[in-house]
Motif scaffolding. Sequence first.
Motif, PDB file in Angstrom:
ATOM      1  N   GLY A  62       0.832  -1.201   0.000  1.00 41.18           N
ATOM      2  CA  GLY A  62       0.000   0.000   0.000  1.00 41.18           C
ATOM      3  C   GLY A  62       0.862   1.243   0.000  1.00 41.18           C
ATOM      4  N   ALA A  63       0.223   2.394   0.046  1.00 43.27           N
ATOM      5  CA  ALA A  63       0.936   3.661  -0.015  1.00 43.27           C
ATOM      6  C   ALA A  63       1.503   4.056   1.342  1.00 43.27           C
ATOM      7  N   ASN A  64       2.381   5.070   1.284  1.00 41.33           N
ATOM      8  CA  ASN A  64       2.874   5.767   2.479  1.00 41.33           C
ATOM      9  C   ASN A  64       3.946   5.030   3.274  1.00 41.33           C
ATOM     10  N   SER A  65       4.519   3.953   2.765  1.00 40.37           N
ATOM     11  CA  SER A  65       5.605   3.308   3.499  1.00 40.37           C
ATOM     12  C   SER A  65       6.498   2.516   2.551  1.00 40.37           C
ATOM     13  N   LEU A  66       7.805   2.547   2.861  1.00 42.18           N
ATOM     14  CA  LEU A  66       8.789   1.730   2.173  1.00 42.18           C
ATOM     15  C   LEU A  66       9.172   0.610   3.132  1.00 42.18           C
ATOM     16  N   ASN A  67       8.890  -0.620   2.750  1.00 43.96           N
ATOM     17  CA  ASN A  67       9.138  -1.764   3.614  1.00 43.96           C
ATOM     18  C   ASN A  67      10.427  -2.473   3.211  1.00 43.96           C
ATOM     19  N   GLU A  88       2.235  11.222   1.726  1.00 47.68           N
ATOM     20  CA  GLU A  88       0.882  10.790   1.382  1.00 47.68           C
ATOM     21  C   GLU A  88       0.768  10.470  -0.108  1.00 47.68           C
ATOM     22  N   GLY A  89       0.261   9.294  -0.423  1.00 53.36           N
ATOM     23  CA  GLY A  89       0.011   8.898  -1.802  1.00 53.36           C
ATOM     24  C   GLY A  89       1.189   8.276  -2.526  1.00 53.36           C
ATOM     25  N   VAL A  90       2.384   8.232  -1.929  1.00 52.19           N
ATOM     26  CA  VAL A  90       3.546   7.636  -2.580  1.00 52.19           C
ATOM     27  C   VAL A  90       3.566   6.136  -2.316  1.00 52.19           C
ATOM     28  N   VAL A  91       3.656   5.360  -3.394  1.00 46.79           N
ATOM     29  CA  VAL A  91       3.679   3.895  -3.295  1.00 46.79           C
ATOM     30  C   VAL A  91       5.072   3.400  -3.668  1.00 46.79           C
ATOM     31  N   SER A 101       6.773   5.505 -10.934  1.00 47.99           N
ATOM     32  CA  SER A 101       8.007   4.742 -10.740  1.00 47.99           C
ATOM     33  C   SER A 101       8.565   5.060  -9.362  1.00 47.99           C
ATOM     34  N   PHE A 102       9.315   4.127  -8.820  1.00 54.02           N
ATOM     35  CA  PHE A 102       9.910   4.323  -7.498  1.00 54.02           C
ATOM     36  C   PHE A 102      11.310   3.729  -7.531  1.00 54.02           C
ATOM     37  N   ARG A 103      12.294   4.547  -7.184  1.00 52.17           N
ATOM     38  CA  ARG A 103      13.684   4.099  -7.175  1.00 52.17           C
ATOM     39  C   ARG A 103      14.241   4.258  -5.765  1.00 52.17           C
ATOM     40  N   VAL A 104      14.920   3.229  -5.298  1.00 47.86           N
ATOM     41  CA  VAL A 104      15.499   3.263  -3.965  1.00 47.86           C
ATOM     42  C   VAL A 104      16.949   2.802  -4.044  1.00 47.86           C
ATOM     43  N   ARG A 105      17.787   3.445  -3.241  1.00 51.47           N
ATOM     44  CA  ARG A 105      19.212   3.119  -3.203  1.00 51.47           C
ATOM     45  C   ARG A 105      19.633   2.968  -1.753  1.00 51.47           C
ATOM     46  N   ALA A 106      20.490   2.008  -1.488  1.00 51.86           N
ATOM     47  CA  ALA A 106      20.989   1.796  -0.135  1.00 51.86           C
ATOM     48  C   ALA A 106      22.512   1.773  -0.171  1.00 51.86           C
ATOM     49  N   ASP A 107      23.130   2.585   0.671  1.00 50.46           N
ATOM     50  CA  ASP A 107      24.587   2.641   0.780  1.00 50.46           C
ATOM     51  C   ASP A 107      24.972   2.278   2.208  1.00 50.46           C
ATOM     52  N   ALA A 119      10.489   9.090  -6.131  1.00 50.53           N
ATOM     53  CA  ALA A 119       9.242   8.606  -6.726  1.00 50.53           C
ATOM     54  C   ALA A 119       8.739   9.591  -7.767  1.00 50.53           C
ATOM     55  N   THR A 120       8.244   9.053  -8.875  1.00 44.62           N
ATOM     56  CA  THR A 120       7.648   9.859  -9.938  1.00 44.62           C
ATOM     57  C   THR A 120       6.219   9.394 -10.149  1.00 44.62           C
ATOM     58  N   LYS A 121       5.297  10.337 -10.196  1.00 44.06           N
ATOM     59  CA  LYS A 121       3.882  10.012 -10.307  1.00 44.06           C
ATOM     60  C   LYS A 121       3.250  10.836 -11.403  1.00 44.06           C
ATOM     61  N   SER A 122       2.439  10.205 -12.257  1.00 44.70           N
ATOM     62  CA  SER A 122       1.776  10.897 -13.355  1.00 44.70           C
ATOM     63  C   SER A 122       0.848  11.974 -12.818  1.00 44.70           C
ATOM     64  N   ALA A 123       0.839  13.128 -13.518  1.00 43.38           N
ATOM     65  CA  ALA A 123       0.038  14.263 -13.057  1.00 43.38           C
ATOM     66  C   ALA A 123      -1.396  14.227 -13.571  1.00 43.38           C
TER      67      ALA A 123
END
Length: 302
Positions: A62-67, A88-91, A101-107, A119-123
């Motif tokens: 669901g939205a609002n959290s990166l697990n 709010e609203g970011v998946v 789209s959602f991109r995540v990086r871990a260092d 995160a990129t979301k269509s307008a």
Amino acid sequence: GVALLDGVVIAPQQGIAYVMRPGGGIDAVNLASGAVRWRSKSAAKPLALAGDRLVAQADSRGANSLNLVVLDPRNGAARDSVRIPLPEGVVATVVDTPAASFRVRADAAASKVVVSWEATKSAGPLQGHLPAENEGPESASKALAPSVFSGGAVVDLAAASPTVKAMPEGADSGARARAALAELETPLVASVEGRQWLSADERHVLVSEQVHGTGFTLNQHRWTVYERESGARLGSVLAMVSAMPFVVVGSTLYHVAPAHGLVQKGRFVQQPAALRAVNLKTGRESWKSSVRETDFRGPFPP
């Protein structure tokens, strides 16, 4: 560990590659043989190795959290889980959709992992592009521009239970493309023709040149790999594209071949993206393992 592309982490010291499975989950692949050591459905995308832990992204619930899930890199068992709040609203999707789209990086540094995301979301509503109608005034084009969100957090794995802290003030929180493939403006290998690229761990140099021949051939480029420090030539392989993120372990080149299609015996056959191991001494492929793609390639709305 060395991150090549989204969902591919190479761990030379452990002799393992952690990759996204096409059907979901993570495979731990033996670098020498290509055999799968273990499979885990507890997470979907490997991100980074932090000491004796593999940090991975889980499928979105669901939205609002990166697990995130902390796995044991020896057997894939889940050891901990981490939840990072999102706006709010970011998946936090593992793979792209037509609308987002959602991109995540871990260092990783010692027991701490800096997690950054974008995160990129269509307008607006999804639709095809009609140049005669959609190329209007600048105000209209801005209205159709996607919304971009970014953020980050620091995960501390030293405690019995992982803790999450906000990104330090002034830190870069945008999960931009990892510099796993850096073209060199100043060549490191002298007296050779072709463009030069640095490996993901910055230990090797790839010199790429186009192969000129008669007729069509799938592999239109030749990669020649050199040791950065000594300048020693390790060998050459043929490839479909001019360059891809890569790493060399011993005399073996590891890289992800992009998805492509072939006509075989009169039929069009689709080949998925795959992690390849190529022997630099012989130029032959030792093994390959399919990798789940994160880019959305269709179908698109009419």
